[in-house]
Design a protein around this motif. Structure first.
Motif, PDB file in Angstrom:
ATOM      1  N   SER A 101     -77.445  -1.765   9.382  1.00  0.00           N
ATOM      2  CA  SER A 101     -76.151  -2.169   8.834  1.00  0.00           C
ATOM      3  C   SER A 101     -76.276  -2.502   7.354  1.00  0.00           C
ATOM      4  N   LEU A 102     -77.344  -3.216   7.003  1.00  0.00           N
ATOM      5  CA  LEU A 102     -77.572  -3.584   5.605  1.00  0.00           C
ATOM      6  C   LEU A 102     -77.735  -2.334   4.747  1.00  0.00           C
ATOM      7  N   ASP A 103     -78.443  -1.333   5.262  1.00  0.00           N
ATOM      8  CA  ASP A 103     -78.638  -0.077   4.525  1.00  0.00           C
ATOM      9  C   ASP A 103     -77.317   0.672   4.334  1.00  0.00           C
ATOM     10  N   LEU A 104     -76.431   0.583   5.338  1.00  0.00           N
ATOM     11  CA  LEU A 104     -75.165   1.308   5.285  1.00  0.00           C
ATOM     12  C   LEU A 104     -74.087   0.576   4.502  1.00  0.00           C
ATOM     13  N   ALA A 105     -74.262  -0.732   4.339  1.00  0.00           N
ATOM     14  CA  ALA A 105     -73.233  -1.546   3.693  1.00  0.00           C
ATOM     15  C   ALA A 105     -73.024  -1.116   2.241  1.00  0.00           C
ATOM     16  N   LYS A 106     -71.772  -1.103   1.848  1.00  0.00           N
ATOM     17  CA  LYS A 106     -71.410  -0.749   0.470  1.00  0.00           C
ATOM     18  C   LYS A 106     -70.712  -1.952  -0.159  1.00  0.00           C
ATOM     19  N   GLY A 107     -71.349  -2.528  -1.152  1.00  0.00           N
ATOM     20  CA  GLY A 107     -70.747  -3.665  -1.836  1.00  0.00           C
ATOM     21  C   GLY A 107     -71.139  -4.987  -1.213  1.00  0.00           C
ATOM     22  N   ILE A 108     -70.994  -6.040  -1.989  1.00  0.00           N
ATOM     23  CA  ILE A 108     -71.471  -7.361  -1.594  1.00  0.00           C
ATOM     24  C   ILE A 108     -70.712  -7.931  -0.408  1.00  0.00           C
ATOM     25  N   VAL A 109     -69.440  -7.555  -0.240  1.00  0.00           N
ATOM     26  CA  VAL A 109     -68.665  -8.068   0.889  1.00  0.00           C
ATOM     27  C   VAL A 109     -69.226  -7.538   2.202  1.00  0.00           C
ATOM     28  N   GLN A 110     -69.485  -6.246   2.284  1.00  0.00           N
ATOM     29  CA  GLN A 110     -70.055  -5.683   3.510  1.00  0.00           C
ATOM     30  C   GLN A 110     -71.476  -6.178   3.743  1.00  0.00           C
ATOM     31  N   ILE A 111     -72.224  -6.344   2.671  1.00  0.00           N
ATOM     32  CA  ILE A 111     -73.614  -6.805   2.787  1.00  0.00           C
ATOM     33  C   ILE A 111     -73.693  -8.176   3.454  1.00  0.00           C
ATOM     34  N   ALA A 112     -72.672  -9.009   3.246  1.00  0.00           N
ATOM     35  CA  ALA A 112     -72.719 -10.398   3.700  1.00  0.00           C
ATOM     36  C   ALA A 112     -73.012 -10.528   5.192  1.00  0.00           C
ATOM     37  N   PRO A 169     -91.959 -14.010   9.689  1.00  0.00           N
ATOM     38  CA  PRO A 169     -91.112 -14.920   8.906  1.00  0.00           C
ATOM     39  C   PRO A 169     -91.205 -14.598   7.417  1.00  0.00           C
ATOM     40  N   ASP A 170     -90.075 -14.691   6.731  1.00  0.00           N
ATOM     41  CA  ASP A 170     -90.051 -14.351   5.307  1.00  0.00           C
ATOM     42  C   ASP A 170     -88.981 -15.202   4.621  1.00  0.00           C
ATOM     43  N   PRO A 171     -89.301 -16.471   4.338  1.00  0.00           N
ATOM     44  CA  PRO A 171     -88.291 -17.359   3.751  1.00  0.00           C
ATOM     45  C   PRO A 171     -87.824 -16.925   2.367  1.00  0.00           C
ATOM     46  N   LEU A 172     -88.681 -16.249   1.603  1.00  0.00           N
ATOM     47  CA  LEU A 172     -88.286 -15.814   0.258  1.00  0.00           C
ATOM     48  C   LEU A 172     -87.197 -14.735   0.351  1.00  0.00           C
ATOM     49  N   ARG A 173     -87.405 -13.757   1.225  1.00  0.00           N
ATOM     50  CA  ARG A 173     -86.363 -12.737   1.419  1.00  0.00           C
ATOM     51  C   ARG A 173     -85.124 -13.368   2.034  1.00  0.00           C
ATOM     52  N   ALA A 174     -85.333 -14.300   2.954  1.00  0.00           N
ATOM     53  CA  ALA A 174     -84.198 -14.974   3.577  1.00  0.00           C
ATOM     54  C   ALA A 174     -83.343 -15.672   2.530  1.00  0.00           C
ATOM     55  N   LEU A 175     -83.989 -16.327   1.565  1.00  0.00           N
ATOM     56  CA  LEU A 175     -83.258 -17.020   0.509  1.00  0.00           C
ATOM     57  C   LEU A 175     -82.372 -16.039  -0.256  1.00  0.00           C
ATOM     58  N   MET A 176     -82.917 -14.886  -0.600  1.00  0.00           N
ATOM     59  CA  MET A 176     -82.141 -13.881  -1.329  1.00  0.00           C
ATOM     60  C   MET A 176     -80.954 -13.400  -0.489  1.00  0.00           C
ATOM     61  N   LEU A 177     -81.203 -13.170   0.812  1.00  0.00           N
ATOM     62  CA  LEU A 177     -80.139 -12.687   1.690  1.00  0.00           C
ATOM     63  C   LEU A 177     -79.054 -13.742   1.896  1.00  0.00           C
ATOM     64  N   PHE A 178     -79.454 -14.999   2.033  1.00  0.00           N
ATOM     65  CA  PHE A 178     -78.464 -16.070   2.155  1.00  0.00           C
ATOM     66  C   PHE A 178     -77.587 -16.146   0.900  1.00  0.00           C
ATOM     67  N   GLN A 179     -78.198 -15.954  -0.269  1.00  0.00           N
ATOM     68  CA  GLN A 179     -77.439 -15.996  -1.520  1.00  0.00           C
ATOM     69  C   GLN A 179     -76.443 -14.839  -1.589  1.00  0.00           C
ATOM     70  N   GLN A 180     -76.883 -13.655  -1.178  1.00  0.00           N
ATOM     71  CA  GLN A 180     -75.973 -12.506  -1.154  1.00  0.00           C
ATOM     72  C   GLN A 180     -74.829 -12.751  -0.166  1.00  0.00           C
ATOM     73  N   ALA A 181     -75.181 -13.314   0.976  1.00  0.00           N
ATOM     74  CA  ALA A 181     -74.158 -13.591   1.981  1.00  0.00           C
ATOM     75  C   ALA A 181     -73.131 -14.585   1.455  1.00  0.00           C
ATOM     76  N   GLU A 182     -73.595 -15.605   0.734  1.00  0.00           N
ATOM     77  CA  GLU A 182     -72.660 -16.598   0.191  1.00  0.00           C
ATOM     78  C   GLU A 182     -71.637 -15.939  -0.727  1.00  0.00           C
ATOM     79  N   VAL A 183     -72.093 -15.082  -1.614  1.00  0.00           N
ATOM     80  CA  VAL A 183     -71.172 -14.427  -2.555  1.00  0.00           C
ATOM     81  C   VAL A 183     -70.155 -13.567  -1.797  1.00  0.00           C
ATOM     82  N   GLY A 184     -70.633 -12.748  -0.873  1.00  0.00           N
ATOM     83  CA  GLY A 184     -69.732 -11.884  -0.121  1.00  0.00           C
ATOM     84  C   GLY A 184     -68.733 -12.654   0.707  1.00  0.00           C
TER      85      GLY A 184
END
Length: 294
Positions: free
Chosen positions: A210-221, A243-258
C-alpha cells in the motif's frame, strides 16, 4: 434501486440553474446542460467561502455534458463544500447535482453520493442509502465502490459485521487493479484476524505494498501509521519483523502530516488516529535514544 430512481424533472434541472444564479426566464422556459457556462475556474482555497460563487460553479459542473464532471468538481472542492454546508442551498445542490449525474449513468456520482450519505454532515447520514448507491456503482465496475462496500460489511453499518464479505470486497478490488486502499484494508484483515487467520507478517507485506502504491502524503498516511506502529511493537519480532524505531519515527511524522490534511479537508474522524501518530513519535524517539541511534 436503479439509476432511473434518480431521474430529475424539468423543475429539478431548473432548480440547479436557479441555485447557481443562472438566468432561467419564466417558469415555462426550457433549460439544457449546453446553456451552462464552460468557463474554466480554479478550485477554492480560502477559508472564507463565497457561497454564491461556489453554487454557480457547482451548477456549471452539474449541467456539464460530461456526466462525471460534477463528481470531479466535488472531489476537488469537498473541503470547501463542507465549510459552506451550513447554507441550506449547498446540501440541496449536492443532492441535485449527484442525482442528475446518476440519472445519466455516472458511476462516480453513485459512489460519491453514497460516500456523502455514509459520512453524514453535509447530507443526513444514511448507511442503507450509502450501501445501495455503492452497490449500484460497483455493478458498473467502480473499484472504489467495491472497497466502500467492504467498509459497510466490515463495520456492520447496515446489520451485523460480515468479515467474510468485507474480505471478498477488498480482495476483489485489489485483484481488479493496484490499489493502495484495498491493500492496506486487506492488511487490516490479517492484522485483526478477521475472516482469515491472524498474520502480522502478511499484514505488514500488504501495508508495505500500500505504501508503495500510495500517491501523495495523504494516501501515505494510512499504511505509514500501521507500519510504524508495528515497528515499535514489542511483539513484532515474533512475526519475523525487525524492530526499527528510526524508520517508525519517519513514518509517524509522515502520517501526522497526511492526517492533518485529511482533517482539514473535513475528515474529522481521523483525530484519534492523528493523536496516535503524535504519541507514536514520542515512543519512537524514546526507543531511538535507548538504542543510541540518534
Amino acid at each position: 434501486m436503479a439509476a432511473e430512481d434518480f431521474e430529475l424533472t424539468g423543475k429539478d434541472v431548473l432548480r440547479i440553474a436557479e441555485l447557481g444564479g443562472m438566468p432561467i426566464g419564466d417558469e415555462d422556459s426550457s433549460f439544457s446542460p449546453e446553456d451552462a457556462s464552460d468557463e474554466a475556474e480554479t478550485a477554492f482555497d480560502s477559508d472564507v467561502v463565497d457561497v454564491d460563487e461556489l453554487l454557480r460553479q457547482m451548477a456549471d459542473a452539474a449541467l456539464d455534458p460530461d456526466e462525471d464532471e460534477f463528481a470531479r468538481f466535488m472531489s476537488e472542492n469537498k473541503g470547501t463544500v463542507a465549510r459552506a454546508a451550513d447554507d441550506p442551498r449547498v446540501p440541496e445542490m449536492v443532492g441535485l447535482g449527484y442525482r442528475f449525474g446518476i440519472s445519466r449513468g455516472s458511476a462516480a456520482c453513485m459512489n460519491d453520493l453514497g460516500a456523502y450519505y455514509y459520512m453524514g454532515g453535509v447530507l443526513e447520514q444514511d448507511y442503507q442509502k450509502a450501501r445501495d448507491l455503492y452497490q449500484m456503482a460497483a455493478d458498473r465496475g467502480c473499484q472504489q465502490s467495491i472497497i466502500n462496500l467492504g467498509y459497510i460489511f466490515e463495520y456492520g453499518r447496515t446489520g451485523e459485521p460480515d468479515y467474510g464479505r468485507a474480505y471478498q470486497c477488498y480482495a476483489l478490488a485489489a485483484a481488479l487493479e493496484p490499489s493502495w486502499e484495498a491493500s492496506y484494508k486487506l492488511g487490516d484483515m490479517y492484522s485483526r484476524g478477521r475472516s482469515v487467520e491472524r498474520n502480522l507478517a502478511r499484514a505488514c507485506l500488504l501495508w508495505e505494498r500500500s505504501l508503495d502504491l500510495a500517491k501523495g502524503i495523504v494516501q501515505i498516511a494510512q499504511p505509514a501509521i500501521r507500519i510504524a506502529q508495528l515497528l515499535v511493537s514489542p511483539g513484532c519480532a515474533k512475526w519475523g519483523i525487525e524492530p526499527d524505531p528510526l524508520r517508525a519515527l519517519m513514518l509517524f511524522q509522515q502520517a501526522e502530516v497526511g492526517l492533518r490534511l485529511d482533517i482539514a479537508d473535513g475528515q474529522t474522524y481521523y483525530r484519534r488516529r492523528l493523536q496516535q501518530a503524535i504519541d507514536g513519535q514520542r515512543q519512537a524517539r524514546e526507543l531511538v535514544e535507548e538504542n543510541g541511534l540518534e
